[in-house]
Design an enzyme around this catalytic site. Structure first.
Site, PDB file in Angstrom:
ATOM      1  CG  ASN A 161      -1.729   1.230   1.406  1.00  0.00           C
ATOM      2  OD1 ASN A 161      -1.761   2.066   0.504  1.00  0.00           O
ATOM      3  ND2 ASN A 161      -2.409   1.355   2.540  1.00  0.00           N
ATOM      4  CD1 TRP A 162       3.347   0.840  -2.947  1.00  0.00           C
ATOM      5  CD2 TRP A 162       3.584   2.113  -4.786  1.00  0.00           C
ATOM      6  NE1 TRP A 162       4.046   0.106  -3.871  1.00  0.00           N
ATOM      7  CE2 TRP A 162       4.209   0.864  -5.008  1.00  0.00           C
ATOM      8  CE3 TRP A 162       3.600   3.058  -5.807  1.00  0.00           C
ATOM      9  CZ2 TRP A 162       4.841   0.549  -6.224  1.00  0.00           C
ATOM     10  CZ3 TRP A 162       4.233   2.754  -6.997  1.00  0.00           C
ATOM     11  CH2 TRP A 162       4.852   1.513  -7.201  1.00  0.00           C
ATOM     12  CE  LYS A 163      -0.131   3.159   4.757  1.00  0.00           C
ATOM     13  NZ  LYS A 163       0.001   3.240   6.208  1.00  0.00           N
ATOM     14  CG  HIS A 166      -5.699   1.885   5.339  1.00  0.00           C
ATOM     15  ND1 HIS A 166      -5.238   2.813   6.248  1.00  0.00           N
ATOM     16  CD2 HIS A 166      -4.686   1.005   5.144  1.00  0.00           C
ATOM     17  CE1 HIS A 166      -3.983   2.500   6.576  1.00  0.00           C
ATOM     18  NE2 HIS A 166      -3.631   1.412   5.922  1.00  0.00           N
ATOM     19  CD  GLU A 178      -2.797   5.441   6.782  1.00  0.00           C
ATOM     20  OE1 GLU A 178      -2.813   5.473   5.546  1.00  0.00           O
ATOM     21  OE2 GLU A 178      -1.877   4.919   7.447  1.00  0.00           O
ATOM     22  CD  GLU A 211      -3.277  -2.447   7.311  1.00  0.00           C
ATOM     23  OE1 GLU A 211      -2.320  -2.802   6.625  1.00  0.00           O
ATOM     24  OE2 GLU A 211      -3.748  -1.286   7.264  1.00  0.00           O
ATOM     25  N   GLY A 230       2.795   2.447  10.753  1.00  0.00           N
ATOM     26  CA  GLY A 230       3.737   3.550  10.589  1.00  0.00           C
ATOM     27  C   GLY A 230       4.448   3.954  11.872  1.00  0.00           C
ATOM     28  CB  SER A 276       5.555  -1.656  11.922  1.00  0.00           C
ATOM     29  OG  SER A 276       5.162  -0.310  12.146  1.00  0.00           O
ATOM     30  N   GLY A 324       3.029  -0.961   4.231  1.00  0.00           N
ATOM     31  CA  GLY A 324       3.064   0.466   3.919  1.00  0.00           C
ATOM     32  C   GLY A 324       4.494   0.899   3.636  1.00  0.00           C
ATOM     33  N   GLY A 325       5.146   1.459   4.641  1.00  0.00           N
ATOM     34  CA  GLY A 325       6.484   2.038   4.492  1.00  0.00           C
ATOM     35  C   GLY A 325       7.477   1.153   3.749  1.00  0.00           C
TER      36      GLY A 325
END
Ligand code: 13P
Length: 256
Positions: A9-11, A96, A98, A168, A174, A214, A235-236
């Site tokens: 997930n590149w956000k 998600h 977010e 998640e 993150g 993470s 993510g990251g």
């Protein structure tokens, strides 16, 4: 045995130029693998078309990060399932944390989006997870059960067979703090049990449940070798080819 899926997930990261660079690196590194796990990338909307052409003739699949539950019309700033399927998108991340936190998405809205995505032939990656306050209050199980009930409300067995769930924990996203493999696996088992009670054990056993929060090159092996963790939503670490491919490698190794 459930097939593992590693999704990035590149956000809100990577413009089309950076997308092209990262995909070129991923394709190069993917040559080390023989399609043992599913690999999905979810760039931002503006990168989807270029990403689709750049993953052509590779085993990498394409997903979006969100969509609206309406076909078309006056919804400024939104994207429909038809727009996603027209460019060859196969997956869509829904619910998600977010989106829940910053855009006030509720289980009810996410449920409507899941139904729409399924009717369009997209595979939803449905996110659920508790906040730190909820975990510390000892109500993780209650929150997870409520979310599973809410997002799956009214879905038929054959619809549930076509979606994925991503657990998640919000406190792990993150933050560099991941759930321990045992903590995560316990929640994955709870999700599977809940789906088993709502549908059938046969459906629950086949359900792919990814972990997100993470996940990185260091912890991926331990997480992915748990009995009920069937992949990762990253993510990251999905923004760098080396880090993402180390997780793919861990997925391949844990697939045995
Ligand atoms: P991080 O891997 O950056 O914690 O993000 C997880 C996530 O939100 C994936 O959807």
């Amino acid at each position: 045995m459930r097939r593992k899926i590693i999704a990035g997930n590149w956000k809100m990261n990577k413009d089309i130029h950076e997308t092209a660079t990262l995909i070129a690196e991923l394709r190069e590194r993917m040559k080390e693998f023989k399609n043992e796990v599913d690999v999905v990338i979810c760039p931002s909307y503006t990168s989807l078309v270029v990403a689709k052409s750049l993953i052509k003739d590779s085993s990498i699949k394409l997903g979006a990060q969100n969509m609206l539950q309406h076909d078309d019309g006056a919804y400024t700033g939104e994207v429909s399932t038809k727009m996603l399927t027209a460019i060859g998108c196969e997956y869509v991340i829904l619910g998600h944390s977010e989106r829940r936190q910053y855009f006030k998405e509720t289980d009810e809205l996410i449920n409507a989006k899941i139904k729409k995505a399924l009717s369009a032939g997209l595979t939803p990656i449905v996110c659920i997870g508790e906040t730190l306050d909820e975990r510390e209050a000892g109500i993780t199980d209650k929150i997870i059960t409520t979310q599973v009930n809410g997002v799956l409300r009214g879905l038929t067995s054959s619809e549930v067979e076509k979606l994925l769930i991503a657990y998640e924990p919000v406190w792990a996203i993150g933050t560099g703090k991941n759930a321990t493999p045992e903590q995560a696996n316990q929640v994955h088992k709870l999700i599977r049990k809940q789906v088993g009670q709502m549908y059938s054990w046969a459906i629950a056993e086949k359900l792919i449940i990814q972990y997100g929060g993470s996940m990185n090159a260091q912890n991926a092996s331990a997480l992915l070798s748990q009995s009920d963790i069937d992949g990762g939503l990253i993510g990251g670490a999905s923004l760098k080819a080396d880090l993402f491919m180390a997780i793919v490698q861990a997925g391949v190794e844990s697939s045995g």
